[in-house]
Design an enzyme around this catalytic site. Sequence first.
Site, PDB file in Angstrom:
ATOM      1  N   GLY A 116       0.816  -1.225   0.000  1.00 50.52           N
ATOM      2  CA  GLY A 116       0.000   0.000   0.000  1.00 50.52           C
ATOM      3  C   GLY A 116       0.840   1.261   0.000  1.00 50.52           C
ATOM      4  CG  ASP A 148       3.735  -9.956   5.380  1.00 50.51           C
ATOM      5  OD1 ASP A 148       4.189 -10.416   6.460  1.00 50.51           O
ATOM      6  OD2 ASP A 148       2.539 -10.074   5.040  1.00 50.51           O
TER       7      ASP A 148
END
Lengths: 556, 556
Positions: free
Chosen positions: A81, A176
Amino acid sequence: MKLSPLQKARYQYVPKLPGMLRGGISEICVNEGEATKSVADQEKIKALFPNTYGKKEITFQKGKNTAVAKKQVVGVILSGGQAPGGHNVICGLYDALKATNKDNVLYGFKGGPSGLVEDDFVVFDDEFINRFRNTGGFDIIGSGRTKLETEEQFKIATEVCKKHGITAIVIIGGDDSNTNAAVLAEYFAAHKTGVSVIGCPKTIDGDLKNDDIEISFGFDTATKTYSELIGNIERDCNSAKKYWHFVKVMGRSASHVALECALETQPNICLISEEVAAKKMSLSQIANDIADSVCARAQKGWNFGVAIIPEGVVEFVPEFSKLIAEINDLLAGNKADAFNKLANWNEKYAFIEKGLSKESMQVFAILPQSIQQQLFLERDPHGNVQVSLIESEKLFSALVKDVLAERKKKGLYNGKFSPLHHFFGYEGRCAFPSNFDADYCYSLGYNACMLIQYGYNGYLSKVSNLSKPAENWVAGGMPITKMMNIERRHGEDKPVIRKALVELDGAPFKFFEAHRKEWSENTCYLYPGAIQYYGPTEVCDVITRTLALEKGLVEE
Amino acid sequence: MKLSPLQKARYQYVPKLPGMLRGGISEICVNEGEATKSVADQEKIKALFPNTYGKKEITFQKGKNTAVAKKQVVGVILSGGQAPGGHNVICGLYDALKATNKDNVLYGFKGGPSGLVEDDFVVFDDEFINRFRNTGGFDIIGSGRTKLETEEQFKIATEVCKKHGITAIVIIGGDDSNTNAAVLAEYFAAHKTGVSVIGCPKTIDGDLKNDDIEISFGFDTATKTYSELIGNIERDCNSAKKYWHFVKVMGRSASHVALECALETQPNICLISEEVAAKKMSLSQIANDIADSVCARAQKGWNFGVAIIPEGVVEFVPEFSKLIAEINDLLAGNKADAFNKLANWNEKYAFIEKGLSKESMQVFAILPQSIQQQLFLERDPHGNVQVSLIESEKLFSALVKDVLAERKKKGLYNGKFSPLHHFFGYEGRCAFPSNFDADYCYSLGYNACMLIQYGYNGYLSKVSNLSKPAENWVAGGMPITKMMNIERRHGEDKPVIRKALVELDGAPFKFFEAHRKEWSENTCYLYPGAIQYYGPTEVCDVITRTLALEKGLVEE
């Protein structure tokens, strides 16, 4: 190309580097610290990262640059994002590369990590880079959510690097993506590719935070943008004096964004998901707490207020999670067929009543009908409830309305309750980075180049001491493996960077906890206003309240 | 009391006055212009305002102040919806009153016009006023929507004024409030109360605009705030490249806000209600137009975009207005009972099908079910459809989805369409006023005091030449009756200030019209960023694009 006045002006802004990086490339040397070990599960992490585990933390300092003068070809990737400042990481990296050696090359892999394995790229030059200095967004090369994690992908990545003579990859991403950066670094080392990998800590959610990362970039700008809007709504609400505003803010799991906004705006209510989970709160309990504020204020003649709701809060309500699991089960596979054939909602409701446990049915029964229907009618391709679509701001205002109706019957409440609803997320992810984020990101990129030049692999670009003026920031690197532990993910033990949730014994939450009763019953609104890029330093160089509290910098 | 850094800093801001008011109170004299007449219906308006009609326009200029030195006791009222800068009108008025004579007194009537008839007030002093300088909101005394229009109210107002020795009332409001100010002024004159009334032009909607009012205050700040957010969303959308954002912006009837935002951000789509009405567009036509943009962009691989929807647009769609009228009729009085008794939506739908005309049923049938149900289930106390509650951003995205599905079947479209929805309104009404609004409002208030001192009644505080630097602004007054005409309201002929709709042959719309095809098919987004209060003048002193275009100041 037409540009806004602010965009033109921001091109002229010169981001502030940490003092130790200001002397020019030839004046940056390395100070090696202690060997590191992972925060937990040391033996397991070590076994998984035999080539990159246990390396030393390093900091840069002023001194003769002793790096081997080698031409660098670097590839950079934006992952996940958007977060304000991503462009500046790339600008800092580019400037440092060019300052080191004008023949150095920077590739930008397009559309996220997939760009690397699809060999889809641009090569940056001055003109291209200059269009993106101090701007928001990730549109410079785009971003994507493909994960680099399979052996197959790593092989292709190796080929792509070989083809272009790439010496290093910089991955700008969240927890991540940085975990995957470490795995890729280990793969590159094990296969003696000579390619190094550097990570940069990005996420507006603020959940990539630990002993080595004081703040992830983008959090500052995004929360300031949401706080601007919440403050404006508070002022509106305190002027019109007739609405309760329920404001949902982005952030799927951790509530850092909601908490920071609450610290900046002092609303009447702010839910914190981590507290909801820790106290195993029920929907009714939460609705009751909010209703207490509504009633206390109504008694003073104030039928208005502001409540901040973290996006993911319903998933932290144990009884609600259980309900979702039961619904998923009830409609799993072809069981949905029977349900779908039922003619109308009344028949469907009867089906649901028969299928759910008594406890879950009690929870289901108090939901407003629009949400009941949403849970059953809008399911993802696997037939699961789409929790992220649940309009939790409307859910809570509806529950509060019911509680108030009950209290009114009992003569305990005699006010008016007119709720309005908002969701702020996309509004903040691509704002022009605040001076803090512009400086921090540029430094992260510049610093990443230095780590590459000195041959470090599997490191996170680390800039710390951020609550002080940029002059005093400390630039260096930390092995990513140091931040890892083993967690169970999708049924497998995986080495991952621990996600930082709001700590209920941390200073930011403690401050909130100490003040929230006062804020809920009184009108203590703070109006932060729009992010300022110019003007008095106390206005345009403000760190987050969260960081200030964590560093013990808040008086009272 | 805790304050945000920006609020503290804004206290220090000194609003810029028009050059002619900068010499101090003793250096302001009056230049009387021509006698005025109303824009239409002169005889009728004259008959209704025998004591205040036909007065001369005046401007102030540098020169010896010739006003009679008389102690002034002034009451100020905030009327209607919040608009950034209201506090500064009061601060300017206060400062001018005190500079004229330190014994002058300023009353603030609380909670809107009702404060006057309820005699509910505060008396301002320095400490009180200083807390509100250059801040947003109407919380200084609150606002309200009570209309001052009956003889009974005027009588009470006269009593209240007499009781406190009030010599003038300043009403800060929109078109209706200023109309009522003129009526009150006439009443006061006819009854020889000696109290004068001055109006100030406020509304974020921008529809209080005419030959004498270049812009209503608040429009600048509100549209800049919405444009900040729309620009951020555009940047997000151009980074993620996967969503179509449907953004509804506040403004019930006129589309000035939507148009200004479109000029500032260059989105792919912006609906203009006035055009929809003029061209008698149907819902399907509008949906088709939007779908054309979606398809053109999808062909280029761009499955993303931004569409701006003015809040009130559905009321301008003739077939939709007809549908609403029929629904209101269908459920009028006790006809609703039969409907309410029906067990489920299917039965209700059958009832509706029988009750609506064929044309209206066709319109109804294409609506998404959630909106169909909303039209029938959420009615106001009179049983009428609550048009303002219709989520038109969701309505249009749903209609577009249907059009795209049709086109996909025919092989005309092969993209993805994922819409997201936003509504911006409350976020902008109480922002810290931009420098423009801070200056303009302070000048309006300061100027109002001069009009009072010189004994004018029924005048609007007029500050013009606003596209030039404040030094060159022109301060003066205009009889409110000059802006009036007769309109039919609630079955009666009433003298009112004409509401300004977007003119389809005006420069702002013409500019939009000339560019919108390019904007719809390409990605021409502009990112205005947050309002800046400091920094380069081209960033922090920008007028609206609407005003710039109206004044012929935009090149290309």
